[in-house]
Design a protein around this motif. Structure first.
Motif, mmCIF file in Angstrom:
data_model
loop_
_atom_site.group_PDB
_atom_site.id
_atom_site.type_symbol
_atom_site.label_atom_id
_atom_site.label_comp_id
_atom_site.label_asym_id
_atom_site.label_seq_id
_atom_site.Cartn_x
_atom_site.Cartn_y
_atom_site.Cartn_z
ATOM 1 N N PHE A 1 2.638 0.158 -5.624
ATOM 2 C CA PHE A 1 2.534 -0.864 -4.574
ATOM 3 C C PHE A 1 3.250 -0.412 -3.308
ATOM 4 N N SER A 2 4.443 0.143 -3.464
ATOM 5 C CA SER A 2 5.213 0.611 -2.314
ATOM 6 C C SER A 2 4.482 1.735 -1.582
ATOM 7 N N ILE A 3 3.956 2.676 -2.338
ATOM 8 C CA ILE A 3 3.232 3.795 -1.727
ATOM 9 C C ILE A 3 1.993 3.286 -0.996
ATOM 10 N N MET A 4 1.262 2.379 -1.609
ATOM 11 C CA MET A 4 0.044 1.862 -0.984
ATOM 12 C C MET A 4 0.351 1.024 0.254
ATOM 13 N N GLN A 5 1.481 0.333 0.265
ATOM 14 C CA GLN A 5 1.879 -0.405 1.470
ATOM 15 C C GLN A 5 2.128 0.551 2.630
ATOM 16 N N ARG A 6 2.872 1.644 2.358
ATOM 17 C CA ARG A 6 3.133 2.624 3.412
ATOM 18 C C ARG A 6 1.842 3.268 3.894
ATOM 19 N N ARG A 7 0.964 3.608 2.954
ATOM 20 C CA ARG A 7 -0.307 4.241 3.320
ATOM 21 C C ARG A 7 -1.137 3.285 4.183
ATOM 22 N N SER A 8 -1.160 2.024 3.813
ATOM 23 C CA SER A 8 -1.892 1.016 4.577
ATOM 24 C C SER A 8 -1.336 0.881 5.995
ATOM 25 N N PHE A 9 -0.014 0.930 6.117
ATOM 26 C CA PHE A 9 0.617 0.861 7.442
ATOM 27 C C PHE A 9 0.144 2.021 8.312
ATOM 28 N N TYR A 10 0.192 3.244 7.764
ATOM 29 C CA TYR A 10 -0.246 4.415 8.531
ATOM 30 C C TYR A 10 -1.724 4.310 8.911
ATOM 31 N N LEU A 11 -2.551 3.830 7.988
ATOM 32 C CA LEU A 11 -3.974 3.673 8.292
ATOM 33 C C LEU A 11 -4.202 2.641 9.391
ATOM 34 N N ASN A 12 -3.449 1.545 9.354
ATOM 35 C CA ASN A 12 -3.591 0.508 10.386
ATOM 36 C C ASN A 12 -3.177 1.031 11.755
ATOM 37 N N VAL A 13 -2.068 1.738 11.805
ATOM 38 C CA VAL A 13 -1.625 2.304 13.091
ATOM 39 C C VAL A 13 -2.643 3.321 13.592
ATOM 40 N N LEU A 14 -3.134 4.165 12.696
ATOM 41 C CA LEU A 14 -4.133 5.162 13.072
ATOM 42 C C LEU A 14 -5.389 4.494 13.621
ATOM 43 N N TYR A 15 -5.803 3.411 12.990
ATOM 44 C CA TYR A 15 -6.960 2.668 13.487
ATOM 45 C C TYR A 15 -6.702 2.122 14.894
#
Length: 105
Positions: A36-50
């Motif tokens: 869950f923690s890893i996926m939260q960080r990954r989601s954050f990076y994807l959102n910023v990248l978007y």
């Protein structure tokens, strides 16, 4: 060498059925929290990248924009590597648990 010692100690502890049950529950919960923690960080990076790539986030110059994109891509790659490591750990723990279960006829 440290991993071998860790697996030998775990295998010895898992011979007791009650201990094995507790270890399995704790191991599953820890793996879920880590994922869950890893996926939260990954989601954050994807959102910023978007936001950067869609032009919704502005920068003073192109170098800053490219740095932000690079940081996001590096973060996503690190999260993917961590998820692969977690997957390998979960598989190893599951195999060790299976190996230490008593043989049923």
């Amino acid at each position: 060498m440290e991993k071998l010692i860790e697996y030998l100690v775990k295998a010895n502890l898992l011979l007791d059925s009650r201990t094995r049950e507790y270890v399995e529950v704790v191991s599953h919960n820890k793996a879920l929290m880590d994922a869950f923690s890893i996926m939260q960080r990954r989601s954050f990076y994807l959102n910023v990248l978007y936001l950067v790539q869609s032009g919704r986030m502005t920068f003073a110059n192109i170098e800053d924009k490219m740095d932000c994109i690079r940081i996001c891509q590096d973060g996503i790659s690190k999260c993917d590597i961590e998820m692969n490591g977690l997957r390998n750990q979960v598989i190893g723990d599951a195999l060790l648990s299976l190996i230490t279960q008593p043989y049923a006829r």
